[in-house]
Design an enzyme around this catalytic site. Structure first.
Site, PDB file in Angstrom:
ATOM      1  N   HIS A 210       0.791  -1.238   0.000  1.00  0.00           N
ATOM      2  CA  HIS A 210       0.000   0.000   0.000  1.00  0.00           C
ATOM      3  C   HIS A 210       0.823   1.288   0.000  1.00  0.00           C
ATOM      4  CE1 HIS A 210       0.848  -0.130   4.357  1.00  0.00           C
ATOM      5  NE2 HIS A 210       0.640   1.166   4.331  1.00  0.00           N
TER       6      HIS A 210
HETATM    7  C1  UD1 Z   1      -1.945   5.814   5.769  1.00  0.00           C
HETATM    8  C2  UD1 Z   1      -0.642   6.345   6.358  1.00  0.00           C
HETATM    9  C3  UD1 Z   1       0.423   5.260   6.271  1.00  0.00           C
HETATM   10  C4  UD1 Z   1      -0.046   3.970   6.912  1.00  0.00           C
HETATM   11  C5  UD1 Z   1      -1.395   3.560   6.331  1.00  0.00           C
HETATM   12  C6  UD1 Z   1      -1.920   2.383   7.114  1.00  0.00           C
HETATM   13  C7  UD1 Z   1      -0.286   8.763   6.017  1.00  0.00           C
HETATM   14  C8  UD1 Z   1       0.462   9.772   5.251  1.00  0.00           C
HETATM   15  N1  UD1 Z   1      -0.159   7.487   5.582  1.00  0.00           N
HETATM   16  O1  UD1 Z   1      -1.732   5.541   4.401  1.00  0.00           O
HETATM   17  O2  UD1 Z   1       1.577   5.704   6.967  1.00  0.00           O
HETATM   18  O3  UD1 Z   1       0.892   2.967   6.630  1.00  0.00           O
HETATM   19  O4  UD1 Z   1      -2.334   4.645   6.471  1.00  0.00           O
HETATM   20  O5  UD1 Z   1      -2.851   1.648   6.384  1.00  0.00           O
HETATM   21  O6  UD1 Z   1      -0.954   9.092   6.962  1.00  0.00           O
HETATM   22  N2  UD1 Z   1      -9.160   4.995   1.420  1.00  0.00           N
HETATM   23  C9  UD1 Z   1     -10.406   4.417   1.343  1.00  0.00           C
HETATM   24  N3  UD1 Z   1     -11.016   4.055   2.512  1.00  0.00           N
HETATM   25  C10 UD1 Z   1     -10.468   4.249   3.735  1.00  0.00           C
HETATM   26  C11 UD1 Z   1      -9.205   4.849   3.798  1.00  0.00           C
HETATM   27  C12 UD1 Z   1      -8.560   5.223   2.637  1.00  0.00           C
HETATM   28  O7  UD1 Z   1     -10.944   4.232   0.263  1.00  0.00           O
HETATM   29  O8  UD1 Z   1     -11.099   3.882   4.756  1.00  0.00           O
HETATM   30  C13 UD1 Z   1      -8.455   5.342   0.157  1.00  0.00           C
HETATM   31  C14 UD1 Z   1      -8.712   6.778  -0.307  1.00  0.00           C
HETATM   32  O9  UD1 Z   1      -8.754   6.769  -1.686  1.00  0.00           O
HETATM   33  C15 UD1 Z   1      -7.456   7.487   0.151  1.00  0.00           C
HETATM   34  C16 UD1 Z   1      -6.386   6.403   0.026  1.00  0.00           C
HETATM   35  O10 UD1 Z   1      -7.053   5.198   0.361  1.00  0.00           O
HETATM   36  O11 UD1 Z   1      -7.151   8.612  -0.628  1.00  0.00           O
HETATM   37  C17 UD1 Z   1      -5.196   6.602   0.934  1.00  0.00           C
HETATM   38  O12 UD1 Z   1      -5.620   6.747   2.293  1.00  0.00           O
HETATM   39  P1  UD1 Z   1      -4.750   7.612   3.327  1.00  0.00           P
HETATM   40  O13 UD1 Z   1      -5.292   7.456   4.685  1.00  0.00           O
HETATM   41  O14 UD1 Z   1      -4.550   8.985   2.813  1.00  0.00           O
HETATM   42  O15 UD1 Z   1      -3.326   6.947   3.235  1.00  0.00           O
HETATM   43  P2  UD1 Z   1      -2.927   5.418   3.388  1.00  0.00           P
HETATM   44  O16 UD1 Z   1      -2.326   4.965   2.122  1.00  0.00           O
HETATM   45  O17 UD1 Z   1      -4.047   4.642   3.955  1.00  0.00           O
HETATM   46  N1  UDP Z   2      -3.767  -5.644   8.921  1.00  0.00           N
HETATM   47  C1  UDP Z   2      -5.048  -6.134   9.131  1.00  0.00           C
HETATM   48  N2  UDP Z   2      -5.792  -6.470   8.032  1.00  0.00           N
HETATM   49  C2  UDP Z   2      -5.331  -6.332   6.756  1.00  0.00           C
HETATM   50  C3  UDP Z   2      -4.019  -5.835   6.568  1.00  0.00           C
HETATM   51  C4  UDP Z   2      -3.265  -5.495   7.667  1.00  0.00           C
HETATM   52  O1  UDP Z   2      -5.492  -6.279  10.274  1.00  0.00           O
HETATM   53  O2  UDP Z   2      -6.067  -6.652   5.818  1.00  0.00           O
HETATM   54  C5  UDP Z   2      -2.949  -5.286  10.098  1.00  0.00           C
HETATM   55  C6  UDP Z   2      -1.573  -5.888  10.125  1.00  0.00           C
HETATM   56  O3  UDP Z   2      -1.611  -7.199  10.648  1.00  0.00           O
HETATM   57  C7  UDP Z   2      -0.838  -4.920  11.026  1.00  0.00           C
HETATM   58  C8  UDP Z   2      -1.451  -3.581  10.639  1.00  0.00           C
HETATM   59  O4  UDP Z   2      -2.704  -3.901  10.059  1.00  0.00           O
HETATM   60  O5  UDP Z   2      -1.123  -5.166  12.386  1.00  0.00           O
HETATM   61  C9  UDP Z   2      -0.561  -2.884   9.660  1.00  0.00           C
HETATM   62  O6  UDP Z   2      -1.244  -1.851   9.084  1.00  0.00           O
HETATM   63  P1  UDP Z   2      -0.848  -1.242   7.667  1.00  0.00           P
HETATM   64  O7  UDP Z   2      -0.074  -2.226   6.884  1.00  0.00           O
HETATM   65  O8  UDP Z   2      -2.088  -0.689   7.100  1.00  0.00           O
HETATM   66  O9  UDP Z   2       0.035   0.018   8.093  1.00  0.00           O
HETATM   67  P2  UDP Z   2       1.581   0.221   8.448  1.00  0.00           P
HETATM   68  O10 UDP Z   2       1.943  -0.715   9.532  1.00  0.00           O
HETATM   69  O11 UDP Z   2       2.353   0.009   7.200  1.00  0.00           O
HETATM   70  O12 UDP Z   2       1.643   1.646   8.859  1.00  0.00           O
END
Ligand code: UD1
Ligand code: UDP
Length: 362
Positions: A210
């Site tokens: 992601h």
């Molecule tokens: C964010 C964090 C990242 C973390 C990740 C965990 C920042 C800059 N990044 O990244 O560090 O690893 O969360 O998963 O804060 N979206 C949906 N539904 C949701 C949430 C997001 O559709 O419930 C889509 C939207 O199109 C959005 C995109 O995902 O624009 C990215 O979401 P965003 O929260 O901005 O960043 P993440 O990639 O999730």
């Molecule tokens: N995770 C989850 N379901 C999923 C994918 C990830 O519960 O479908 C959990 C994963 O086991 C870990 C956390 O989410 O505990 C990690 O989150 P993510 O990868 O979104 O963010 P990051 O750690 O990279 O910030």
């Protein structure tokens, strides 16, 4: 003491679940959910499954550009802090929700306590690196998960308020592992994203992707999926919403016979899938550590990692987002001989809660 905890993204719900359980025995916690993640399978599922208290404030900020999202959070968190007048604000990790909360609190002279302080990738292009550096420099209490994290803070001149407590994700994993195991195989609950996909019952690779660098354009993800197609085991891939549109687009051009794309799963299902996987391939921070804690070899599709100990101990390998390198690193991935307790003993939350009491004196 009154502590405002701010969360917003999937990994923060898991981390806060581990700390909140202990925190609420000693202090009053006001829980703020920024709404950064809002899909049921990115947010609600964790509150239900991990029995996290209902947020006192749901700010509903949602998605947006970094500036818009962070700015809106800043304004809304400030309003909560002005109303609640807490003794401290507790933040986790490195998301936009983390930075917004730290900045809002610091400007109001409310002490900030940062869980997962001191992590560095030394890649300032990463939004997470920007968020964590700034949050650390705004914090009064800095809870580091590893010795390396403490050293990074020292190099940046931060020596006050730094405490090595271990990793709260380790707390969460130890606390929920048995429950995840007891709940058993989640196969019948997995929601397929597409109709095609291999039938998997044993010997799978678990993958998540992601990060911005792997999902900004087609090229990297196309290479990663091409590598997955050639792996000797089927791949189970819970798809983050950021990655979903891109996967759907690639599926129009290509049939992936070795990959089962599924909706994001809850934490217990994820622990089960991870714990029984042959290998984990990911760009997630949390999952790299979980792979280590579950004794599963890992390949991390990034140029660098904050969790350098997993590499040093031989359980994790960095791979470029190209088919050849990924396949090569996958072939090398195997359990290493040693498995020291890198991330604490599962009691980081108790240490954090004990240290929060010192905020009264600051
Ligand atoms: C964010 C964090 C990242 C973390 C990740 C965990 C920042 C800059 N990044 O990244 O560090 O690893 O969360 O998963 O804060 N979206 C949906 N539904 C949701 C949430 C997001 O559709 O419930 C889509 C939207 O199109 C959005 C995109 O995902 O624009 C990215 O979401 P965003 O929260 O901005 O960043 P993440 O990639 O999730
Ligand atoms: N995770 C989850 N379901 C999923 C994918 C990830 O519960 O479908 C959990 C994963 O086991 C870990 C956390 O989410 O505990 C990690 O989150 P993510 O990868 O979104 O963010 P990051 O750690 O990279 O910030």
């Amino acid at each position: 003491m009154k502590i405002v905890t701010v969360v917003g993204a999937r990994p923060q719900f898991i981390k806060a679940a581990a700390v909140s359980r202990v925190l609420r025995k000693a202090h009053t916690e006001i829980l703020v959910h920024t709404g950064q993640h809002y899909d049921a399978n990115m947010s609600a599922v964790f509150f239900t499954e991990l029995q996290i208290a209902h947020p006192d404030y749901a700010l509903g900020v949602g998605s947006g550009t970094h500036g818009k999202q962070t700015g809106e959070m800043l304004e809304k968190i400030e309003a909560v802090l002005l109303k609640e007048k807490p003794d401290g604000v507790l933040v986790y990790g490195d998301t936009n929700s983390t930075l917004a909360a730290a900045l809002a609190a610091a400007k109001l002279c409310i002490p900030v306590a940062h869980v997962e302080a001191g992590l560095r990738s030394f890649n300032r292009k990463m939004p997470e690196e920007q968020n964590r550096v700034l949050t650390d420099h705004l914090s009064t209490l800095l809870f580091t998960p590893t010795k390396t994290a403490g050293m990074h803070l020292q190099h940046e001149g931060i020596t006050q308020g730094v405490h090595l407590v271990g990793d709260v994700m380790c707390d969460a994993l130890y606390f929920y592992k048995e429950l995840a195991e007891k709940n058993g195989s989640p196969w019948d609950q997995l929601e397929n994203l597409f109709e095609q996909g291999p039938c998997i019952q044993k010997d799978w690779v678990l993958a998540t992707i992601h990060r911005a660098e792997n999902t900004a354009g087609e090229q990297n993800l196309m290479q990663i999926l091409a590598a997955f197609e050639e792996l000797p085991y089927p791949v189970i891939f819970p798809v983050h919403p950021r990655t979903k549109t891109l996967v759907a687009h690639l599926m129009e051009q290509q049939i992936y016979r070795n990959i089962r794309f599924i909706q994001p799963v809850g934490y217990l299902q994820m622990l089960w899938l991870a714990g029984h996987a042959r290998t984990i391939i990911t760009d997630s921070g949390g999952l790299q550590k979980e792979a280590y804690l579950l004794n599963v070899p890992c390949v991390t599709v990034r140029e660098e990692t904050e969790w350098v100990e997993t590499i040093e101990e031989g359980w994790n390998r960095l791979a470029q987002a190209n088919k050849k390198d990924l396949l090569q690193k996958f072939a090398q991935a195997r359990p290493a001989q040693k498995h020291p307790p890198l991330y604490g003993n599962g009691h980081a939350a108790e240490k954090i809660v004990g240290l929060l009491s010192t905020l009264k004196e600051s």
